[in-house]
Design a protein around this motif. Structure first.
Motif, short mmCIF file in Angstrom:
data_model
loop_
_atom_site.label_atom_id
_atom_site.label_comp_id
_atom_site.label_asym_id
_atom_site.label_seq_id
_atom_site.Cartn_x
_atom_site.Cartn_y
_atom_site.Cartn_z
N ALA A 79 -8.07 3.90 9.43
CA ALA A 79 -6.70 4.42 9.30
C ALA A 79 -5.77 3.34 8.77
O ALA A 79 -4.91 3.60 7.91
N LYS A 80 -5.95 2.12 9.25
CA LYS A 80 -5.14 0.99 8.76
C LYS A 80 -5.39 0.77 7.28
O LYS A 80 -4.46 0.55 6.50
N TRP A 81 -6.67 0.83 6.87
CA TRP A 81 -7.01 0.65 5.45
C TRP A 81 -6.40 1.76 4.60
O TRP A 81 -5.83 1.49 3.53
N LEU A 82 -6.51 2.99 5.06
CA LEU A 82 -5.92 4.12 4.33
C LEU A 82 -4.41 3.95 4.19
O LEU A 82 -3.84 4.19 3.12
N ASN A 83 -3.77 3.55 5.27
CA ASN A 83 -2.32 3.37 5.26
C ASN A 83 -1.91 2.31 4.24
O ASN A 83 -0.88 2.46 3.56
#
Length: 267
Positions: A250-254
């Motif tokens: 999720a952090k990478w996607l964000n």
């Protein structure tokens, strides 16, 4: 072509795919003969039949650039007889890769004739307050686009005398499809003190991964990481564990998929 009725089939743990299908159906303007929401396990026990004078819209979310593995048996049980089909995938603002062409290939193999396809954006399952990804999508513009897509499909059908006249849509993707990323069980669900044991999470889990005798317990062997339990919890008691692979992605996607992507249509 004279289309007698419309059939809808969709898998939508967090409601985004269902919203797109509803908007497409509105644009198509046919009477709905069957609304096959195959999100819950019992709904996937019955095969769907459709004839040459019915239109089928089949829609699924994208998991890692492919259709969800758990849906393959049901999709391969479709019983179609020259049925015109519209294939739809919904992805979380990263990429739909080979999911749409995979879906179209399966539908064709089951006797359907693919008239067109579309890829829409929905809020990513891993999106959270801490790491938002495509929040609140499909939004009003997406739904208007889905309805307009439905109208264009209707116009294309009305212009055909016979399904054999339908041009084959240029649906993107690779064959062989992208390899699925192997993964073992991921124990990533955190349940906070806010949990009141209401059981809504278990009711909405599409694979029965939440123990009905202990709503705080999630079976990582069954879990498909759709995060429906997190999204539907009325007390906001569920979340991805800090430091888990889900939170990490999720952090990478964000950080890497924040720029708004738009739906793609293939007719």
């Amino acid at each position: 072509m004279d289309i007698r009725s419309l059939k809808l089939a969709y898998f939508s743990p967090t409601g985004t795919t269902a919203a797109i299908v509803e908007a497409i159906a509105e644009g198509l303007g046919y009477d709905v003969a069957e609304d096959a929401d195959i999100t819950m396990p019992q709904a996937r026990q019955e095969p769907l039949h459709a004839s040459a004078d019915e239109l089928l819209v089949v829609a699924v979310p994208v998991y890692g650039g492919r259709i969800p593995l758990l849906l393959e048996p049901w999709l391969r049980s479709l019983q179609l007889d020259g049925t015109p089909v519209v294939c739809v995938v919904v992805f979380g603002n990263r990429a739909f890769e080979d999911a749409l062409i995979e879906l179209a290939d399966i539908v064709t193999g089951q006797g359907g004739v693919v008239l067109g396809g579309a890829a829409f954006i929905g809020e990513h399952s891993f999106s959270s307050d801490k790491y938002p990804v495509a929040v609140a999508r499909p939004d009003a513009d997406d739904l208007r686009g889905a309805e307009d897509f439905g109208r264009k499909v209707r116009q294309a059908l009305d212009a055909l005398a016979d399904i054999d006249e339908a041009p084959k849509p240029a649906i993107p993707g690779d064959r062989p499809y992208k390899e699925r990323t192997p993964r073992g069980p991921v124990d990533f669900i955190s349940v906070g003190e806010e949990c009141v044991l209401c059981g809504v999470c278990a009711e909405q889990c599409p694979v029965g991964a939440i123990d009905e005798a202990d709503f705080k317990s999630t079976d990582p062997e069954k879990c498909i990481m759709c995060c429906a339990c997190i999204k539907v919890c009325p007390e906001h008691a569920r979340s991805a564990k800090s430091g888990s692979p889900v939170e990490g992605f999720a952090k990478w996607l964000n950080g890497n998929c924040a720029e708004r992507k738009e739906p793609a249509y293939f007719l």
